[in-house]
Write an enzyme that holds these catalytic residues in place. Structure first.
Site, mmCIF file in Angstrom:
data_model
loop_
_atom_site.group_PDB
_atom_site.id
_atom_site.type_symbol
_atom_site.label_atom_id
_atom_site.label_comp_id
_atom_site.label_asym_id
_atom_site.label_seq_id
_atom_site.Cartn_x
_atom_site.Cartn_y
_atom_site.Cartn_z
ATOM 1 N N ARG A 95 -52.141 5.303 -6.713
ATOM 2 C CA ARG A 95 -53.276 6.381 -6.462
ATOM 3 C C ARG A 95 -53.629 5.824 -5.073
ATOM 4 O O ARG A 95 -54.156 7.276 -4.046
ATOM 5 C CB ARG A 95 -54.533 6.463 -6.808
ATOM 6 C CG ARG A 95 -55.498 7.641 -7.409
ATOM 7 C CD ARG A 95 -55.302 8.253 -7.414
ATOM 8 N NE ARG A 95 -54.541 8.901 -9.180
ATOM 9 C CZ ARG A 95 -54.771 10.178 -9.330
ATOM 10 N NH1 ARG A 95 -54.676 11.153 -9.239
ATOM 11 N NH2 ARG A 95 -54.267 10.566 -10.903
ATOM 12 N N GLY A 151 -58.045 0.366 -12.840
ATOM 13 C CA GLY A 151 -57.684 1.155 -13.888
ATOM 14 C C GLY A 151 -56.660 2.133 -14.115
ATOM 15 O O GLY A 151 -55.395 2.434 -13.078
ATOM 16 N N HIS A 156 -56.128 5.175 -14.668
ATOM 17 C CA HIS A 156 -56.269 7.056 -12.770
ATOM 18 C C HIS A 156 -55.886 5.730 -11.834
ATOM 19 O O HIS A 156 -55.145 6.557 -10.674
ATOM 20 C CB HIS A 156 -57.477 7.139 -12.532
ATOM 21 C CG HIS A 156 -57.527 8.423 -11.472
ATOM 22 N ND1 HIS A 156 -58.173 8.412 -10.502
ATOM 23 C CD2 HIS A 156 -57.284 9.751 -11.651
ATOM 24 C CE1 HIS A 156 -57.920 9.589 -10.317
ATOM 25 N NE2 HIS A 156 -57.319 10.135 -10.596
ATOM 26 N N CYS A 157 -55.851 5.063 -11.165
ATOM 27 C CA CYS A 157 -55.180 3.754 -10.152
ATOM 28 C C CYS A 157 -53.982 3.685 -9.995
ATOM 29 O O CYS A 157 -53.620 3.546 -8.743
ATOM 30 C CB CYS A 157 -56.079 2.469 -10.351
ATOM 31 S SG CYS A 157 -57.968 3.003 -10.354
ATOM 32 N N ILE A 158 -53.786 3.880 -11.349
ATOM 33 C CA ILE A 158 -51.787 3.066 -11.332
ATOM 34 C C ILE A 158 -50.808 4.685 -11.022
ATOM 35 O O ILE A 158 -49.508 4.521 -11.180
ATOM 36 C CB ILE A 158 -51.333 2.600 -11.909
ATOM 37 C CG1 ILE A 158 -51.890 2.376 -13.309
ATOM 38 C CG2 ILE A 158 -52.354 1.181 -11.749
ATOM 39 C CD1 ILE A 158 -50.966 1.911 -14.258
#
Length: 342
Positions: free
Chosen positions: A86, A331, A333-335
């Site tokens: 992300r 989390g 969403h971050c990956i």
């Protein structure tokens, strides 16, 4: 050109990820490394239930990736150091004036402000590698920014955080006006809503200094999901209370005052490093589904699934244990990074 970032709820062509590579983020023991590989793999398989997944894999990890990932996940060999897609990868946009044209915003990525521990120079090339792979037009930006530092409604509204885009370690000469002008040029954002800060843990050495995607997200135009730390013994109780008061007075690009949906934090308050920032806000919306963070708390995880299912009608919500991700600074969403369908 008139670039616009679609809302995450719009249809996706695929989701992009990066497979872990050995280094500071993955861990310094065999057990920690195996935990990291397993968690990234579990997220990829959960997303693949709903839409195609393409994975950048460092040459050193190709054998492992082929062993762990299902055959449905596309593997693309590319240099990897940091693997938070992300943040290091492209932010995809479309051109309202040229239907069928895909753009890829290439923010400058410097490892969340160039901390001493970060290894980010390979990841800083991921936006260009992916743009080339999908035939997207590169939208080059001089702003240091990460995909986790923005949320949009697809209709001109963008959420930002003062301690991210105005961070002197990222953009020492930026002010709100310059940042907003760049958001308008690259994302089509006509209204910026600024949060003064993010969650407490996010200001630790391994944090992002206040990414919005762990605090708030726009589920549909005019509606926000907001992290709600209800326990006054946690420092984020005051943080989220103040953010709620601020956001309740804000309007979006269409002039609507936001309806705020509280998304309660799990019960756990601390780990061995201090106050946790476990947040259900950090989920990925997929085609017909939502991949949500789980924290090993049956009651809280179930309550979050119910709220997310109501916020995104018609989508099936699945949970993946995200504690190993949060231990490493982010989390689900971050990956992950969605590529919109044209």
């Amino acid at each position: 050109m008139s670039w616009r970032m679609p809302a995450e709820t719009a249809r996706h062509e695929r989701t992009w990820m990066a497979f872990p590579a050995e280094g500071e983020t993955l861990g310094d023991t065999d057990a920690a490394r195996e935990e990291g590989y397993a968690t990234w793999t579990a997220v990829a398989h959960a997303v693949a239930e709903f839409e195609p997944v393409s994975m950048l894999v460092d040459p050193s990890e190709i054998t492992r990736a082929r062993r762990m990932l299902s055959g449905s996940i596309e593997i693309i060999e590319a240099p990897v150091d940091e693997f938070w897609m992300r943040d290091a990868g492209p932010t995809f946009v479309v051109d309202a004036d040229r239907p069928g044209v895909l753009g890829a915003v290439d923010w400058i990525f410097n490892g969340w402000g160039a901390p001493d521990w970060a290894e980010w120079r390979r990841a800083a090339q991921h936006a260009r590698i992916i743009a080339d792979a999908v035939g997207a037009e590169l939208v080059s930006s001089t702003l240091v920014n990460e995909g986790g530092g923005i949320h949009v409604d697809g209709e001109g509204t963008v959420l930002l955080t003062e301690t991210v885009q105005l961070d002197p370690r990222r953009n020492p000469y930026a002010d709100r006006q310059r940042v907003e002008a760049e958001m308008a040029r690259t994302l089509g954002a006509t209204k910026a809503v600024w949060l003064p800060r993010g969650l407490t843990r996010d200001y630790d050495d391994f944090g992002t200094n206040g990414h919005v995607d762990i605090v708030a997200t726009i589920v549909s135009p005019g509606r926000l999901l907001l992290h709600d730390q209800q326990n006054p013994d946690h420092p984020d109780h005051a943080v989220t209370r103040d953010l709620r008061a601020l956001l309740s007075e804000q309007t979006d690009a269409a002039g609507r005052r936001f309806e705020i949906i509280d998304l309660p934090a799990p019960a756990t308050l601390r780990d061995e490093e201090g106050p946790v920032d476990w947040s259900y806000v950090n989920h990925l919306v997929t085609n017909d589904g939502v991949v949500a963070c789980g924290f090993g708390e049956e009651k809280a995880d179930a309550a979050a699934r119910e709220i997310l299912a109501d916020a995104y009608p018609g989508r099936r919500v699945v949970t993946v244990d995200a504690r190993p991700l949060f231990d490493r600074g982010g989390g689900i969403h971050c990956i992950t990074q969605q590529q919109p369908a044209l």
